[in-house]
Design an enzyme around this catalytic site. Structure first.
Site, PDB file in Angstrom:
ATOM      1  N   LYS A  53      -6.677 -14.494  -1.751  1.00 49.82           N
ATOM      2  CA  LYS A  53      -6.922 -15.891  -1.375  1.00 49.82           C
ATOM      3  C   LYS A  53      -5.731 -16.461  -0.617  1.00 49.82           C
ATOM      4  CE  LYS A  53     -10.054 -16.612  -5.264  1.00 49.82           C
ATOM      5  NZ  LYS A  53     -10.222 -17.123  -6.634  1.00 49.82           N
ATOM      6  N   GLN A  97      -7.879 -20.023 -11.643  1.00 47.47           N
ATOM      7  CA  GLN A  97      -8.383 -18.654 -11.560  1.00 47.47           C
ATOM      8  C   GLN A  97      -9.005 -18.226 -12.886  1.00 47.47           C
ATOM      9  OE1 GLN A  97      -8.448 -16.625  -8.750  1.00 47.47           O
ATOM     10  NE2 GLN A  97      -9.715 -15.332 -10.058  1.00 47.47           N
ATOM     11  N   ASP A 120     -13.894 -25.057  -5.990  1.00 51.91           N
ATOM     12  CA  ASP A 120     -14.692 -23.964  -6.545  1.00 51.91           C
ATOM     13  C   ASP A 120     -16.140 -24.398  -6.761  1.00 51.91           C
ATOM     14  OD1 ASP A 120     -13.665 -21.420  -6.799  1.00 51.91           O
ATOM     15  OD2 ASP A 120     -12.533 -21.855  -8.613  1.00 51.91           O
TER      16      ASP A 120
END
Length: 284
Positions: A53, A97, A120
């Site tokens: 990422k 995460q 997200d």
């Protein structure tokens, strides 16, 4: 009948999207686009995901800020950090995460992220708004799958799509996105009876169960489209998906590989959400 199966190159498609996003970010100047990523513990797979990422952020011009907290971090410490990031006008997106250590309340942490920074797309507001077809942010993997299909000019409208997996991260939001594209959607899971018959009737199959080589070629219909979301390791320690790739070649019309299929698209959609977040911040 042997079918010429096309392998969908997710990496290539994602690179096209990233090039477009890089130009979009240049047009935002002098406004910076920034992403804060929180990692709890030292999960090796999570470290790899974050590295990928971060690399993608660098490529398009998004500033990434990585916060690594020890495994024994408690809920309150994470919530305190999220609050700081929520109030930081220089941070456009916040990502925690997953998976989190078992002692951490995942829902509490996710819901603490400001809706305008939930890149997200995991918040209740983002997921709930999918029902009316007007989401704030859409989950990155489901959105990436839709983009993948559209890039390959695969018809979604009117097609029967069978999703194997009902998680809040992939299965459920993907079902709503497909419905918004006028597909007929069936969600299968561990309690589904006659899974094979459901798969055999599908035009498009998306598997996201986290079980190595779970779907095999004898379970799919000729010319079906197979999208593999899984990332696993087989008995030899080799990276593989939820679909037995080789057994589906010659049966499926399209199939995504692992790696190089859905994964790069997920990251591309994260970058896209970050830019959307930056544009939202400009309006406030």
């Amino acid at each position: 009948m042997q079918i010429n199966t096309k392998i969908i190159d997710g990496t290539k498609i994602a690179n096209v999207i990233k090039d477009n996003l890089a130009q979009e970010i240049k047009n935002l100047a002098p406004k910076n686009v920034s992403l804060a990523v929180i990692l709890i513990g030292d999960n090796s797979a999570s470290k790899i995901y974050i590295k990928n990422k971060q690399k993608a952020c660098d490529y398009v011009g998004i500033k990434s800020h990585i916060y690594v907290l020890p495994y024994n971090t408690n809920n309150q410490d994470i919530l305190d950090l999220i609050e700081v990031l929520n109030n930081d006008s220089n941070i456009n997106g916040i990502l925690v995460q997953l998976p989190l250590p078992q002692h951490i309340n995942q829902e509490l942490v996710i819901q603490a992220i400001d809706i305008k920074k939930d890149v997200d797309g995991f918040s209740k507001e983002s997921l709930g708004s999918l029902i009316i077809g007007n989401p704030f942010f859409t989950s990155c993997t489901p959105t990436g799958i839709i983009e993948l299909l559209k890039h390959e000019n695969i018809e979604i409208c009117g097609k029967k799509c069978v999703i194997v997996g009902r998680s809040n991260i992939v299965g459920k939001p993907l079902a709503l996105l497909l419905l918004n594209e006028n597909a007929t959607v069936v969600i299968c899971h561990s309690k589904t009876k006659n899974l094979k018959s459901e798969l055999m009737s599908a035009d498009i199959i998306i598997c996201a169960v986290g079980k190595a080589n779970f779907i095999t070629g004898d379970m799919i219909a000729p010319k079906s489209i197979v999208i593999d979301v899984g990332i696993n390791k087989d008995e030899n320690g080799k990276l593989c998906g939820d679909v037995n790739f080789n057994s589906c070649i010659g049966i499926a019309s399209y199939i995504t590989p692992v790696p190089g299929g859905v994964g790069p698209m997920t990251i591309a959609m994260l970058l896209k959400n970050c830019i959307k977040a930056a544009n939202i911040e400009r309006k406030f």
